[in-house]
Design an enzyme around this catalytic site. Structure first.
Site, PDB file in Angstrom:
ATOM      1  N   LYS A 110      68.462   4.287  68.111  1.00  0.00           N
ATOM      2  CA  LYS A 110      69.388   3.215  67.738  1.00  0.00           C
ATOM      3  C   LYS A 110      70.784   3.765  67.442  1.00  0.00           C
ATOM      4  O   LYS A 110      71.799   3.200  67.890  1.00  0.00           O
ATOM      5  CB  LYS A 110      68.837   2.469  66.529  1.00  0.00           C
ATOM      6  CG  LYS A 110      67.581   1.656  66.844  1.00  0.00           C
ATOM      7  CD  LYS A 110      67.010   0.996  65.606  1.00  0.00           C
ATOM      8  CE  LYS A 110      65.779   0.161  65.944  1.00  0.00           C
ATOM      9  NZ  LYS A 110      65.175  -0.462  64.764  1.00  0.00           N
ATOM     10  N   SER A 115      62.915  -4.991  62.088  1.00  0.00           N
ATOM     11  CA  SER A 115      63.949  -3.982  61.820  1.00  0.00           C
ATOM     12  C   SER A 115      65.346  -4.582  61.765  1.00  0.00           C
ATOM     13  O   SER A 115      66.291  -3.908  61.353  1.00  0.00           O
ATOM     14  CB  SER A 115      63.901  -2.879  62.889  1.00  0.00           C
ATOM     15  OG  SER A 115      64.249  -3.385  64.163  1.00  0.00           O
TER      16      SER A 115
END
Length: 808
Positions: free
Chosen positions: A696, A653
């Site tokens: 996040k 990611s």
């Protein structure tokens, strides 16, 4: 190209309470816990309808998905419509007591038979002694005793008469019978006998010897006479007991005439009582029998008792059994022992049932992990299903580790549907490595992790909340409370268009929200109570997150939220501890120089990078080589690192962030430190979706918020992750106020523009990037490095040539 920030509405898909027609969940009808699990329910119904071998179930799904509740409810519904199975009993096999026989009786008959046999045993305690106390029995016994006594006395009288004619007496001494000469009815003393003429002494000795042979012959007949008397006595006892026992068993045989196995068992009791008639005569008649029956807890009569292993007298439909401790003995049964004078004894009454016995004719539910962890339990379960028999024996005996003599109960025929519940991973592992698994568990029951979020499902979810409220007697929820629960469910699913099927978390949230409503002293649970339940739940487990953010705020962990920097960007990762996940910003840096086209991942070099992370880094080299200076060799050496990272880095990611920072270093273009980045990238420069996008974004927001929001801070995410956004309310409000931003990009070019403020640039018809664009600067730098490499290589070759020419 320009990328606009996402609107507040795109950051969280709200559930409008006004869409609901109810005022509180008290108005809603309950619904089953199987909402959205049509696939699983259909698989269960199919398997239950298939009565062929091997159609057992493996119910799989995430822990807490409500598998057990849904399976149990579905199976209970079907089981209630099925017939009640037969009772299971074990009785003594009088021909081989170490091999007890089973009897399968209609439901309720086992309990009746056990009660009738217990009553029979009690009656035997009185009837048998009574039968041996009648006048007729005493008379016959007395006559037999007199007969034996008469035979013995008659033989002795005849011997005495014969001896007397020869002047010899038959004397009974403490040592037995003895013969001695007599004179005038007195025994001749040894001294006088020695004075007799030799001819007389010789005659008398010959007569004594001959009579001694007769005495020994008579005495040899006595044991035979006593044996004959005992046989006759046994027959007398048998006749007396036969009449008494036959009378007791007559009604029982008529009652169970339609059950041949019961009739045969009762006949066995009758025969065994008669065969062991002598055992009832150990002492004088009545006292001996009473002592036998009452001594050692009635050990003799335990032979006749019925061990009712499984009683279905009160069962409605087929049994549904869940065994939460599936050890081997708990599955197939066990044989217990009693300690007597230092020895372990057992009989058929000490056979105990296992879960397979209790569920026979119905359904057995098991947790597959618990079964696999219990020694030999999995193999024992498979053996029973393959043989269609329940064989009770110890693990040691099965493995051939012991030779102790014990019972060998007759195996019970098995007809059961087994449902094992577990994780998908275990299902796939068993399918791959256990060759018998797929033959025994042919029906996969796969539970969904989430369901579609629609108007109909929102209402079903509301009814599900109402069901939990009713079942657990909680406070009712108003429309706003239900709407907030639905929004949180979408957050748990990590998808704005889905609802989580994790029933455990839903129930916990409903319980905790009801508690907080009670703390406020209100009867209806509102959105504020649900929000408080969510927040307090996070607070209880957020200590590590708070300490981490504190280190960032104090400058111990380097994360910049203002300014610009070349070759540096904020990456985002997700940490999960104890089921709680949160975002962690990390500084990612890159350095470049002349090289041979290597992009070195420092994490991988020190074995702190996982394979997926390393894969993402390798893609960067492919992207650079395919996009820039294709006619020249890629001549850059780049290093990438997660600064202040001291653990394993896994996942791809951060690969887009690594590419952005690499482009920044090559183009010498600074990146905004007020932005953080997440997203993976492919070889074509397309930004791909990642997991944990909500955590996040919120992680970087919390760090920025602690330092003070400037209006320039934000997060760059893949556009394909927009549908997953279900952000916290404070993040949405900050975006609405223009103090924080979320950008969604589809490509690296879009992302580098947002981060640098410089156009990425696309090739024109001549194949050139626009002057001053990021791509143009990167290509120029790579071209310069490639030419430098070629020139240095050429100079080196010339030096070699000159060096060779100088040699003699």
């Amino acid at each position: 190209m320009s990328v606009r920030p996402l609107s507040p509405e795109e950051l969280c898909t709200r559930c409008d309470p006004g869409r609901f027609e109810f005022q509180s969940t008290a108005e809603l009808e309950p619904v089953s816990a199987r909402v959205g699990q049509e696939r699983a329910v259909e698989a269960l119904r199919f398997g239950m309808g298939m009565r062929h071998d091997g159609y057992n179930f493996y119910a799989m799904g995430r822990p807490g998905a409500g598998k057990f509740t849904a399976v149990s409810a579905t199976v209970q519904e079907r089981a209630a419509q099925e017939s009640v199975p037969r009772d299971i009993c074990y009785v003594n096999d009088f021909a081989a007591s170490h091999k007890p026989r089973h009897m399968l009786l209609p439901a309720g008959k086992g309990k009746e038979l056990k009660r009738d046999v217990e009553q029979l045993v009690e009656e035997l305690r009185t009837v048998i002694p009574g039968a041996l106390e009648t006048d007729e029995f005493r008379t016959r016994k007395h006559a037999l005793d007199e007969e034996l006594k008469g035979r013995q006395e008659s033989s002795l009288h005849e011997l005495r008469a014969r001896a007397s004619k020869k002047g010899i007496a038959l004397v009974h001494t403490p040592m037995g019978f003895a013969l001695a000469p007599v004179k005038d009815d007195e025994v001749v003393p040894p001294d006088d006998f020695a004075k007799l003429p030799e001819a007389d002494r010789k005659r008398i000795e010959e007569d004594i010897q001959a009579l001694g042979e007769d005495v020994r012959a008579m005495l040899a007949k006595v044991p035979r006479w006593e044996q004959e008397a005992r046989h006759k006595m046994k027959e007398i006892v048998r006749e007396a007991m036969r009449t008494a026992v036959a009378h007791l068993l007559e009604d029982a045989k008529k009652k169970y005439a339609e059950l041949p196995e019961v009739v045969a068992f009762l006949a066995g009791i009758e025969q065994d009582v008669l065969e062991n008639a002598s055992a009832f005569m150990k002492r004088d008649e009545a006292a001996g029998v009473a002592a036998l029956l009452e001594g050692d807890e009635g050990a003799q009569l335990r032979r006749y008792q019925v061990n009712l292993l499984v009683d279905h007298s009160e069962t409605k439909g087929a049994p549904v059994v869940f065994e939460d401790s599936p050890a081997y003995d708990n599955l197939v049964g066990r044989i217990e022992h009693l300690s007597r004078f230092g020895a372990l004894l057992t009989d058929h009454n000490l056979i105990k049932p296992g879960a397979l016995h209790k569920a026979n004719g119905g359904y057995l539910l098991l947790d597959v992990r618990n079964v696999l962890l219990a020694p030999y339990a999995w193999e024992g379960l498979k053996r029973a299903l393959l043989s269609k028999q329940i064989r009770i024996e110890s693990v040691g005996r099965v493995l051939g580790l012991g030779s102790t003599v014990s019972l060998e109960p007759e195996p019970v025929p098995l007809d059961v549907k087994v449902v094992v519940l577990g994780e998908r991973r275990l299902f796939y592992l068993l399918s791959a490595f256990d060759p018998e698994f797929r033959a025994l568990f042919k029906v996969a029951v796969d539970f969904e992790d989430e369901v579609d979020r629609s108007s109909d499902n929102d209402l079903l979810y509301a009814r599900l909340v109402a069901t939990v409220v009713k079942d657990e007697k909680l406070r009712a929820f108003d429309r706003t409370g239900v709407a907030r629960v639905i929004e949180h469910s979408a957050r748990l699913a990590d998808d704005a268009a889905k609802l989580s099927a994790h029933m455990g978390k839903l129930c916990d949230l409903v319980r905790e929200a009801s508690y907080w409503a009670g703390e406020r002293g209100v009867e209806l649970v509102t959105a504020a109570d649900v929000e408080r339940a969510i927040d307090t739940g996070v607070t209880r487990v957020a200590r590590v997150r708070e300490r981490l953010y504190e280190q960032i705020e104090r400058g111990t962990l380097f994360v910049s939220t203002t300014g610009e920097r070349v070759g540096q960007v904020n990456g985002l990762a997700v940490l999960e501890l104890g089921g709680f996940a949160f975002g962690r910003p990390s500084r990612i840096t890159a350095r470049v120089r002349l090289g041979r086209g290597e992009v070195v991942d420092i994490e991988r070099e020190v074995e702190l990078g996982g394979p997926l992370h390393s894969k993402g880094v390798l893609i960067l080299s492919a992207f650079l080589g395919a996009r820039f200076v294709q006619e020249l060799p890629l001549s850059v050496a780049a290093t990438l690192v997660f600064e202040q990272s001291y653990g394993i880095v896994e996942g791809d990611s951060a690969s887009s962030a690594e590419l952005y920072v690499l482009l920044s270093a090559l183009a010498d273009v600074p990146l905004k430190q007020s932005l953080a980045v997440t997203g993976s990238v492919n070889q074509h420069g397309e930004v791909q979706p990642i997991g944990g996008v909500n955590e996040k974004i919120e992680g970087f927001f919390d760090v920025c918020s602690a330092r003070g929001l400037t209006g320039e801070q934000g997060v760059v995410i893949p556009k394909s992750n927009v549908k997953h956004l279900m952000l916290r309310g404070d993040v949405v409000e900050a975006v609405r106020a223009g103090r924080f931003h979320v950008y969604a990009v589809e490509s690296i070019d879009e992302g580098i523009e947002v981060l640098s403020g410089v156009p990425a640039g696309a090739r024109d018809a001549a194949g050139k990037f626009p002057e001053g664009s990021v791509n143009a600067r990167v290509e120029a730098r790579l071209e310069a490095l490639a030419k430098l490499r070629l020139r240095l290589g050429k100079d080196k070759d010339e030096d070699k040539v000159r060096g060779n020419g100088d040699k003699p």
